[in-house]
Design a protein around this motif. Sequence first.
Motif, PDB file in Angstrom:
ATOM      1  N   ALA A  89      -5.868  -2.158  -0.493  1.00  0.00           N
ATOM      2  CA  ALA A  89      -5.494  -0.864   0.075  1.00  0.00           C
ATOM      3  C   ALA A  89      -6.466  -0.478   1.166  1.00  0.00           C
ATOM      4  CB  ALA A  89      -5.505   0.201  -1.028  1.00  0.00           C
ATOM      5  N   VAL A  91       4.786   6.531  -0.678  1.00  0.00           N
ATOM      6  CA  VAL A  91       5.398   6.865   0.602  1.00  0.00           C
ATOM      7  C   VAL A  91       6.718   6.130   0.787  1.00  0.00           C
ATOM      8  CG1 VAL A  91       5.103   6.807   3.107  1.00  0.00           C
ATOM      9  CG2 VAL A  91       3.157   7.338   1.632  1.00  0.00           C
ATOM     10  N   PHE A 117       0.826  -1.211   0.000  1.00  0.00           N
ATOM     11  CA  PHE A 117       0.000   0.000   0.000  1.00  0.00           C
ATOM     12  C   PHE A 117       0.859   1.259   0.000  1.00  0.00           C
ATOM     13  CE2 PHE A 117      -1.895   3.328   2.707  1.00  0.00           C
ATOM     14  CZ  PHE A 117      -2.885   3.751   1.844  1.00  0.00           C
ATOM     15  N   TYR A 118       1.886   1.281   0.856  1.00  0.00           N
ATOM     16  CA  TYR A 118       2.733   2.469   0.934  1.00  0.00           C
ATOM     17  C   TYR A 118       3.554   2.650  -0.343  1.00  0.00           C
ATOM     18  CZ  TYR A 118       1.395   2.613   5.815  1.00  0.00           C
ATOM     19  OH  TYR A 118       0.667   2.696   6.963  1.00  0.00           O
ATOM     20  N   ASP A 138      -6.585   0.274   7.836  1.00  0.00           N
ATOM     21  CA  ASP A 138      -5.866   1.549   7.698  1.00  0.00           C
ATOM     22  C   ASP A 138      -4.432   1.427   8.174  1.00  0.00           C
ATOM     23  OD1 ASP A 138      -6.289   1.240  10.373  1.00  0.00           O
ATOM     24  OD2 ASP A 138      -6.944   3.284  10.738  1.00  0.00           O
ATOM     25  N   ASP A 193      -8.054   2.174   1.777  1.00  0.00           N
ATOM     26  CA  ASP A 193      -9.219   2.946   1.356  1.00  0.00           C
ATOM     27  C   ASP A 193      -9.901   2.356   0.133  1.00  0.00           C
ATOM     28  OD1 ASP A 193      -7.240   3.440  -0.437  1.00  0.00           O
ATOM     29  OD2 ASP A 193      -7.426   5.626  -0.412  1.00  0.00           O
ATOM     30  N   GLU A 194      -9.565   1.119  -0.205  1.00  0.00           N
ATOM     31  CA  GLU A 194     -10.130   0.522  -1.417  1.00  0.00           C
ATOM     32  C   GLU A 194     -11.549   0.053  -1.177  1.00  0.00           C
ATOM     33  OE1 GLU A 194      -9.215  -3.230  -4.399  1.00  0.00           O
ATOM     34  OE2 GLU A 194      -7.608  -2.315  -3.259  1.00  0.00           O
ATOM     35  N   ARG A 200       2.289   1.904  -3.391  1.00  0.00           N
ATOM     36  CA  ARG A 200       1.315   2.511  -4.304  1.00  0.00           C
ATOM     37  C   ARG A 200       1.031   3.969  -3.952  1.00  0.00           C
ATOM     38  NH1 ARG A 200      -1.502  -2.464  -3.484  1.00  0.00           N
ATOM     39  NH2 ARG A 200      -2.876  -1.356  -2.064  1.00  0.00           N
ATOM     40  N   ALA A 201       1.094   4.270  -2.632  1.00  0.00           N
ATOM     41  CA  ALA A 201       0.799   5.633  -2.189  1.00  0.00           C
ATOM     42  C   ALA A 201       1.984   6.568  -2.364  1.00  0.00           C
ATOM     43  CB  ALA A 201       0.375   5.611  -0.719  1.00  0.00           C
ATOM     44  N   ARG A 247       2.892   5.782  12.032  1.00  0.00           N
ATOM     45  CA  ARG A 247       1.522   5.298  11.863  1.00  0.00           C
ATOM     46  C   ARG A 247       0.908   4.873  13.193  1.00  0.00           C
ATOM     47  NH1 ARG A 247      -1.827   6.869   8.852  1.00  0.00           N
ATOM     48  NH2 ARG A 247      -2.867   4.950   8.254  1.00  0.00           N
ATOM     49  N   LEU A 254      -1.114  10.381   6.569  1.00  0.00           N
ATOM     50  CA  LEU A 254      -0.217   9.905   5.523  1.00  0.00           C
ATOM     51  C   LEU A 254       0.494  11.058   4.817  1.00  0.00           C
ATOM     52  CD1 LEU A 254       0.361   7.006   4.717  1.00  0.00           C
ATOM     53  CD2 LEU A 254      -1.208   7.267   2.802  1.00  0.00           C
ATOM     54  N   ARG A 289       4.642  11.369   4.578  1.00  0.00           N
ATOM     55  CA  ARG A 289       5.389  11.486   3.323  1.00  0.00           C
ATOM     56  C   ARG A 289       6.436  12.592   3.431  1.00  0.00           C
ATOM     57  NH1 ARG A 289       1.360  11.936   0.430  1.00  0.00           N
ATOM     58  NH2 ARG A 289       1.171   9.851  -0.455  1.00  0.00           N
TER      59      ARG A 289
END
Length: 372
Positions: A304, A26, A20-21, A371, A306-307, A23-24, A56, A62, A66
């Motif tokens: 993810a 980060v 996830f991080y 999350d 938030d998916e 893809r984000a 986190r 988030l 970053r």
Amino acid sequence: MRSIGEMARDSGLGVSALRFYDRAGVLGPAWVDPASGYRWYAPEQLDEARLLARLRRAGMPLADIRLVLAGWSGEDTDLVRGLLQAHLRRLEQGLTEARSEFSTIRELLDHRENPMTASPFTGTVHLSLPAPALAAALDAVRFAAGRDPELPMLGGVLFDIEGDALRVVATDRYRLAVARTDADGHGGSCEQVVVPAPLVDAMRALLSGDESARFAVEGDRVTLEADGRQASGQRLAHDFPDYRRLVQLPPGRQVVVEVPALREALENGPVRVAEDREPGRSARDISVLTTVDDKTVLVCGDVAPDEDTGTGTGGLGYHVGVDRGFLLEALAAGDRDRLVLEFGPAPTAPLAIRRADDEGAFSLLMPVRLDD
């Protein structure tokens, strides 16, 4: 170079969280194998991953994380320190507001008479129950009894007696289980008694035959007699929460599942490791579930936080995270090869596990926020 599995093990973030991080934008891997797609991380990224995990756990947004990572290796630390201080101020302000609200709630409680302690039970209750049915009812709910010493009223099983029925209920806040059996001999008004978990276990041990069992409450004393043996002890002198309010759920989507197949998918399928933020609770394995055309339940992998793939009647439903161990215990307590999983209208709604042939026995699991 570390593989994503090694990075997850050493950093404490979890494989799904690392993906996830990535893809984000980060924390991305140093190299991705173009043939296999495997992610590989450089040695110096371990410190960044551990820092990310700490931020986190502290609840930093988030967007701020970053920036912290981007400025971490620079000589000028003013940005990082400023972001940390700003987040700390937000936490302190939130805590101040929470303390104020809790203070008001406590004052409201103080105006109620004996808010957490039941009034002394001065009457008597005598019931005759089929031993096999009572044993099955206790087996269906015992797994959900609480163990938190700060919430002693949840450390047992509620015996809710009304008319010719006995309902047994247990909850530890994260799950709730209800079962019902017929009862003879009472016929009066509703009476509720919370039986401590050790006494419930002693009672269950007596229910090995097909005879009737006799359940009695006299003052604060609770007794069960079966097969010429007896288990007796004091009831818990606390009120049990109004479980009827807790089980009033909006209609959801029901999917019939083959329990052996779902159990295998849970035990062997992907999980997300979530560090529990409550004191005394260790990291948990989270299974992510979704439905396909309201006919199949899938144990998902990389999802993810938030998916959401939608809640329409066709295709995939939304993703809901549940504690894998809790769900496995609920499936075992359901005691059927086929059970009905009921997904609420949103991923924040409890997941219900029901028996198709017995409306009186079911359990609810609170979802886990995805999350990481």
